[in-house]
Write an enzyme that holds these catalytic residues in place. Structure first.
Site, PDB file in Angstrom:
ATOM      1  N   ASP A   1       0.830  -1.211   0.000  1.00  0.00           N
ATOM      2  CA  ASP A   1       0.000   0.000   0.000  1.00  0.00           C
ATOM      3  C   ASP A   1       0.871   1.270   0.000  1.00  0.00           C
ATOM      4  OD1 ASP A   1       0.749  -0.634   2.678  1.00  0.00           O
ATOM      5  OD2 ASP A   1      -0.841   0.655   3.475  1.00  0.00           O
TER       6      ASP A   1
ATOM      7  N   HIS B   1       7.906  -0.062  12.656  1.00  0.00           N
ATOM      8  CA  HIS B   1       6.900  -0.607  11.728  1.00  0.00           C
ATOM      9  C   HIS B   1       7.349  -1.881  11.002  1.00  0.00           C
ATOM     10  CE1 HIS B   1       3.367  -0.738   9.283  1.00  0.00           C
ATOM     11  NE2 HIS B   1       4.036  -0.546   8.155  1.00  0.00           N
TER      12      HIS B   1
ATOM     13  N   ASP C   1       4.176   4.728   7.627  1.00  0.00           N
ATOM     14  CA  ASP C   1       3.660   3.966   8.765  1.00  0.00           C
ATOM     15  C   ASP C   1       4.747   3.917   9.822  1.00  0.00           C
ATOM     16  OD1 ASP C   1       1.595   3.627   7.061  1.00  0.00           O
ATOM     17  OD2 ASP C   1       1.875   1.458   6.745  1.00  0.00           O
TER      18      ASP C   1
ATOM     19  N   GLU D   1       0.353   9.022   9.517  1.00  0.00           N
ATOM     20  CA  GLU D   1      -0.610   7.925   9.392  1.00  0.00           C
ATOM     21  C   GLU D   1      -1.506   7.942  10.617  1.00  0.00           C
ATOM     22  OE1 GLU D   1      -0.680   4.324  10.928  1.00  0.00           O
ATOM     23  OE2 GLU D   1       1.439   4.003  11.397  1.00  0.00           O
TER      24      GLU D   1
ATOM     25  N   HIS E   1      -4.167   7.650   5.874  1.00  0.00           N
ATOM     26  CA  HIS E   1      -3.946   6.253   6.230  1.00  0.00           C
ATOM     27  C   HIS E   1      -4.688   5.890   7.509  1.00  0.00           C
ATOM     28  CE1 HIS E   1      -1.721   2.514   6.978  1.00  0.00           C
ATOM     29  NE2 HIS E   1      -1.116   2.636   5.809  1.00  0.00           N
TER      30      HIS E   1
END
Ligand SMILES: [Zn+2]
Ligand SMILES: [Zn+2]
Lengths: 632, 521
Positions: B65, B149, B170, B195, B407
């Site tokens: 993504d 992450h 992220d 995010e 996000h």
């Protein structure tokens, strides 16, 4: 600003050491190396027993007849060739940079480290009383340096164990009457050419000293920015000479400095020399004596330049950062280094091959990590082609950790190595060799596993290159009488003294320099790129360097001498910019200064030095207590 | 001066992250992801909306993504400029992309790019290491910071002139089994784009959640059941490997742990290499034992679905949308003794999402076949994303002038936006896809030259020096960049002179001298 060259060093294993004074008010030490080649004045342990008693006896007798036969003794010394017995039989001491101990440790503000070797003397400094400087080194160099220091301590321990507890009042060889007895070749190493270097000798630091030292080091990635005191912006850039080695830029409000240490355009394993990043500095300090070999080619070899000399236009173009030209030029710069290094390595490999074919073993007291890694890759390929079953050993207390380390640092490796990693292979193939049981890694020469796998002839990598410490000493004792065996020495040791304890020597010795020489066009071109206003060079180059070339006369050249202090002119245009926060600017109360177009206003606020810039910010006091416009 | 943000993806949703930011004329694309929940045009960001040439593309991490649309974009829009990503991202992204291609093509689907496009695209990548200051061109400077992450994930700082911003990608504010927590310097920022996957969730101790997972797995295999762990091949898988490998060792368990994908094998090699991107503990011990050399985890092929007896199987895809995990699910789900673990987040429309909804019942796996789900379902409650407290901590630490959330899930994003406004007094936007947000940035300062006397008076040693405190846990306490404060009583002696619109700061004595000169004629 002033520059003092404490030591101009001697090649890779003993880099130069400088002090810069008054860089925006701060004192900066450039590298803190250790002269490990000086260890050669000592006799290695464990000597075979006869040898020791022999040595001691000769000392005693020497002392006895000192008074009566002083003159004769001296003459004899000069006349007879140097013998292993002439070496100092005592606990090892280590030679630090001359005169560094004369500087007050508390007066140093910043220490910059350019390489692993430039760091080995650091624990002596960091444990000194009053030392509080900020130390900057690259992450990889600091980690490698720790391994080397720990290894040195481990090897030294073996030596110390042999000589027992340290005697009080300093070692006997440091007494003047003993020094008088030393052979001149050795005395020169101990006290220096001018007899001033005796104060630099110290017993080795401890593990605790190393830990303490490492705690005080701030480690950086290449191109990471550190800011000292808000004033000096410091950045390390890859120098290509070894994993983690770097050149530094030091940017202050009035002064931009690039410090170039030993740099190599193309390395087989370490990230390439990033010279583009050094551009735009008004002062370039070149501390690398390796400049020297290239100078011979100035006169003789100009035609073979990699860049046609009439191609200055293209040079200036890529100075203005035209990417394609830049690339082209960089590639041509890289290629020659690669070829030179390749030829050298091929030659070494052929010698190794000859020895093992004749049934001899090969001892390689490695110094540079890069050489170890390259040979570890080239040798197995050669052996394969021979279908010879010759084991390769790496023996050192830190060998396993060192090898593991090399495969987890893609961010510090050369492009081809990175590509290898991205295609899914390990960057260095030694993992594979260990799995296939072609390479054996041991922490010590007396480890039981070693004895069970031991096989001759073999090829052994082991420290220490001074030939006074570590497994190498045992191995040389074993094979010194074997004419088919081979010892490979890197430059930096004087073979005449280094090999003394192993005489008579039947073993072959190959000594070679691994540093590729730089050719003039490269340096020429690099200087054009960097375009400094002032270039500072070691004085060895004075006679040899010719700056009459019109393309090179845009800057002034200064030469420094070892042991002397050189004043550097201050920047000509000394204006500093001040950034005033817009909030403050809105509150300006302009007044007329007689003439119409000239106005003035009082300044207020909090003055901050940040990233080498003055900034005027709304401080707590000024914002609150003088709410403004009607003031004045 | 302003910063313009064109949101092409991940606006009020999770998937196809892509924001094109224009700072003082420099245009940067942050991430170029695909949406796994869509199979039509909505799968890719609408690149046609970009209104000028890009100066660079920055990819934060290897999740699809965030990078899934990159090969398509570079090919279709003939983008030849620089693409920045970290070392691990460059190594792992092609694995992700190629695996994705295989799964899609395996299902008879078609994708808008080929394997060749992937390798062409990866050739354009410029590598960055953490904290390196990279000069993209004369005016544009970027820098990567550790984001936790997944391996290689980075937050990116970008600066053009006086305007600067951070795009977080992220991130995770708490360390896990294999990665450290996000880390960034205190920066002066006009904008943070963050995010907000868990915009309103506050998670409790990771340790307790891990124990729950281990207990569920242990009970299942003890009862002779099979455990299916649908997972992405990279990231979560390695974290759980470490967790299980360690647990197996401690509990002396012999039940096999399989992973199915060749991809995972390759990935494990990379995980062993990128030591400096892992957690402190792994870094400290790699020389003795590389944590990614697993003792109990072995690779296996499809036949594992039909083996007898208890086992643990890691299989892709992570949300049970295809691949071996779906096959194993069909086979194992009807039996009570088995266990399926679900990742913390499943995109709407996937089987994982349906299961997470909680009804243990019949599920349509295809348009025509359905199965009875009788097995146990365990939802992994630890995530690689920060929770809402972490988001607030980061924003408080950076205290930018503006915040933009992407996000996340629409309702919680708006709740977080209100919280940011009320608690921190910071303007916050939650734009939808296709929207442009214009963020004004005031000129921060005016420039003036200084006279020597001014500088001299300012450098006088009488000044009180103090260091700005950096008390938050986000940066190391030894942060050298905390500005030295010269608390300057003597700025009061300084004046600013404006002569033909040239400003110069000087000492008042100098001004007096000037005035006397002026008065003379
Ligand atoms: Zn992600
Ligand atoms: Zn994401």
């Amino acid at each position: 600003m002033k520059l003092t060259c404490l030591s101009s060093g001697s090649g890779y294993q003993f880099p130069p050491c400088h002090i810069l004074e008054d860089v925006c008010g701060f004192r900066i030490l450039l590298d803190c190396p250790l002269d490990l080649s000086a260890l050669s004045v000592f006799s290695p342990v464990p000597p075979d027993n006869d040898f020791v008693s022999d040595g001691k006896a000769s000392y005693d007798s020497a002392r006895d007849c000192f008074d009566k036969e002083q003159e004769i003794q001296k003459r004899q010394k000069i006349e007879t060739p140097l013998h292993g017995k002439d070496l100092i039989h005592d606990e090892l001491w280590y030679k630090t940079v001359k005169n560094l101990h004369l500087w007050d440790p508390s007066s140093i503000d910043v220490v910059l480290i350019s390489s692993v070797m430039g760091m080995l003397g650091l624990p002596f400094l960091t444990r000194a009383e009053g030392f509080s400087a900020k130390i900057y080194a690259t992450d990889a160099a600091a980690r490698l340096a720790r391994l080397m220091m720990e290894d040195l301590i481990a090897m030294n321990m073996e030596y110390q164990y042999f000589y027992g507890p340290r005697e009080s009042g300093g070692p006997h060889w440091m007494r003047w009457e003993e020094l008088e007895l030393l052979r001149p070749e050795l005395k020169k190493v101990v006290v220096g050419k001018d007899g001033t270097e005796l104060g630099g000798w110290l017993p080795l630091y401890s593990s605790a000293d190393v830990m303490d030292c490492m705690r005080k080091v701030q480690t950086l990635k290449y191109a990471e920015t550190a800011c000292y005191n808000g004033t000096l912006v410091l950045q390390p850039f890859s120098s290509g000479s070894e994993i983690g080695s770097c050149n530094w830029t030091i940017d202050g409000p009035k002064r931009n400095i690039a410090w170039l240490s030993c740099s190599i355009f193309a390395s087989a394993h370490a990230m390439n020399f990033d010279y583009g990043a050094l551009r735009g500095r008004d002062l370039v300090l070149y501390s690398d004596k390796q400049f020297l070999p290239l100078m011979d080619e100035v006169q003789s070899n100009d035609a073979s330049s990699t860049i046609p000399s009439n191609d200055l236009s293209s040079l200036s173009r890529y100075c203005s950062a035209d990417k394609d030209d830049w690339k082209e030029l960089t590639e041509s710069l890289l290629s020659t280094d690669e070829i030179l290094e390749k030829e050298k390595m091929d030659f070494i490999c052929s010698c190794i091959l000859q020895s093992v074919q004749a049934g001899g073993s090969v001892v390689i007291p490695y110094n540079r990590l890069g050489i170890l890694l390259q040979l570890l890759e080239m040798i197995p390929v050669l052996l394969e082609s021979l279908a010879a079953d010759v084991p390769i050993y790496v023996i050192s207390s830190m060998a396993a950790e060192l090898l593991a380390f090399t495969n987890v640092i893609p961010e510090w490796a050369s492009k081809p190595r990175q590509e290898k990693m991205f295609s899914g292979e390990p960057m260095f193939s030694h993992v594979d060799l260990v799995n296939k049981r072609k390479l054996h890694v041991f922490s010590a020469i007396h480890s039981p596993e070693l004895l069970t796998t031991w096989q001759e002839p073999c090829i052994i990598f082991a420290p220490h290159w001074s030939l006074r410490l570590g497994p190498v000493v045992h191995l040389l004792r074993r094979w010194s009488g074997d004419e088919n065996s081979l010892l490979i020495l890197e430059d930096g040791v004087d073979p005449d003294i280094a090999l003394l304890p192993f005489k008579p020597l039947e073993m072959k010795v190959l000594q070679c320099s691994f540093l590729p020489e730089r050719r003039l066009p490269k340096v020429d071109c690099m200087l054009k790129l960097l375009q400094p206003k002032i270039l500072v060079l070691p004085d060895d180059l004075k006679e040899k360097l010719d700056f009459s070339n019109p393309s090179l006369d845009s800057f002034s050249v200064l030469y420094y001498t070892e042991g002397e202090t050189l004043s550097l002119p201050s920047s000509p245009e000394g204006t500093l910019d001040l950034e005033i926060a817009s909030v403050l600017a809105e509150r300006f109360a302009w007044q007329n200064l007689g003439r119409q177009d000239v106005m003035y206003t009082r300044l207020e606020g909090e003055l901050v030095m940040e990233q080498g810039k003055f900034r005027l910010l709304p401080g707590i006091t000024s914002a609150d207590s003088h709410p403004s416009k009607n003031k004045e | 001066m302003s910063i313009n943000c064109l949101v092409l993806g991940a606006g009020q949703e999770v998937g196809k992250s892509c924001v094109v930011v224009t700072i003082n004329g420099k245009r940067i694309m942050f991430d170029c992801g695909m949406h796994m929940g869509h199979h039509d045009d909505k799968r890719y960001p609408d690149f046609a909306l970009i209104d000028g040439p890009l100066d660079c593309v920055i990819i934060t991490h290897f999740h699809l993504d965030h990078i899934g649309a990159l090969p398509y974009f570079t090919k279709e829009y003939s983008y030849n400029g620089p693409i920045y990503m970290t070392y691990p991202t460059k190594a792992l992204a092609p694995l992700m992309l190629e695996d994705f291609m295989k799964v899609t093509v395996g299902r008879g689907g078609e994708e808008k790019f080929t394997t060749d496009d992937i390798s062409e695209c990866m050739k354009k990548v410029t590598l960055v290491d953490l904290k390196q200051t990279i000069q993209v061109d004369k005016d544009l400077q970027i820098r990567a910071y550790y984001a936790g992450h997944v391996l290689g994930a980075a937050m990116f700082y970008a600066k053009v002139g006086d305007a600067s911003m951070v795009y977080t990608g992220d991130y995770n504010m708490t360390p896990d089994r294999h990665l450290g927590a996000a880390q960034i310097d205190r920066l002066e920022l006009d904008l943070v784009i963050s995010e907000s996957t868990y915009a309103t969730t506050v998670r409790d101790s990771r340790y307790a959640r891990e124990r729950e997972f281990l207990q569920a797995v242990h009970e299942c295999v003890e009862g002779g059941g099979k455990v299916l762990v649908p997972t992405f091949a990279l990231g979560r898988a390695q974290e759980l490997f470490i967790l299980l490998d360690d647990y197996w060792e401690r509990m002396n368990l012999k039940v096999p742990i399989y992973f199915s994908s060749g991809l995972t094998k390759q990935a494990n090699i990379y995980y062993k290499t990128f030591m400096s991107w892992t957690s402190q503990k792994i870094k400290d011990t790699y020389a003795m034992h590389n944590a990614f050399n697993f003792k109990h985890v072995v690779s296996s092929d499809r036949s594992v679905i039909n083996t007898v007896g208890p086992c643990v199987l890691f299989a892709t895809s992570g949300m049970l949308s295809g691949g071996l995990s779906l096959e194993a699910f069909k086979k194992w789900a009807p039996f009570e003794e088995n266990l399926v673990t679900l990742p913390g987040y499943c995109v709407a429309g996937t089987i994982g999402h349906k299961l997470a909804a909680g009804k243990r019942t019949r599920i349509y796996v295809d348009s025509d076949s359905q199965i009875d789900v009788r097995c146990n379902i365990h939802q992994l409650a630890f995530s690689a994303h920060t929770d809402s407290k972490g988001i607030m901590d980061l924003l408080k630490f950076l205290s930018p002038k503006h915040v933009m959330l992407v996000h996340g899930e629409r309702p919680s994003m708006f709740r977080l936006k209100d919280k940011i406004k009320s608690e921190m007094g910071i303007e916050c936007d939650v734009p939808a896809n296709g929207e442009t947000v214009k963020i004004p940035c005031a000129t921060l300062h005016v420039k003036a030259r200084t006279s020597d006397a001014f500088v001299k008076s300012c450098q006088s040693s009488n000044f009180r020096l103090s260091r700005c405190s950096t008390s938050s846990g986000l940066v190391a306490s030894t942060d050298p960049c905390s500005p030295l404060l010269v608390s300057d009583d003597r700025v009061g002696e300084a004046v600013l002179l404006l002569d033909q619109s040239k400003a110069k700061a000087m000492h008042q004595d100098e001004l007096q001298f000037l005035m006397s000169v002026e008065e003379k004629p």
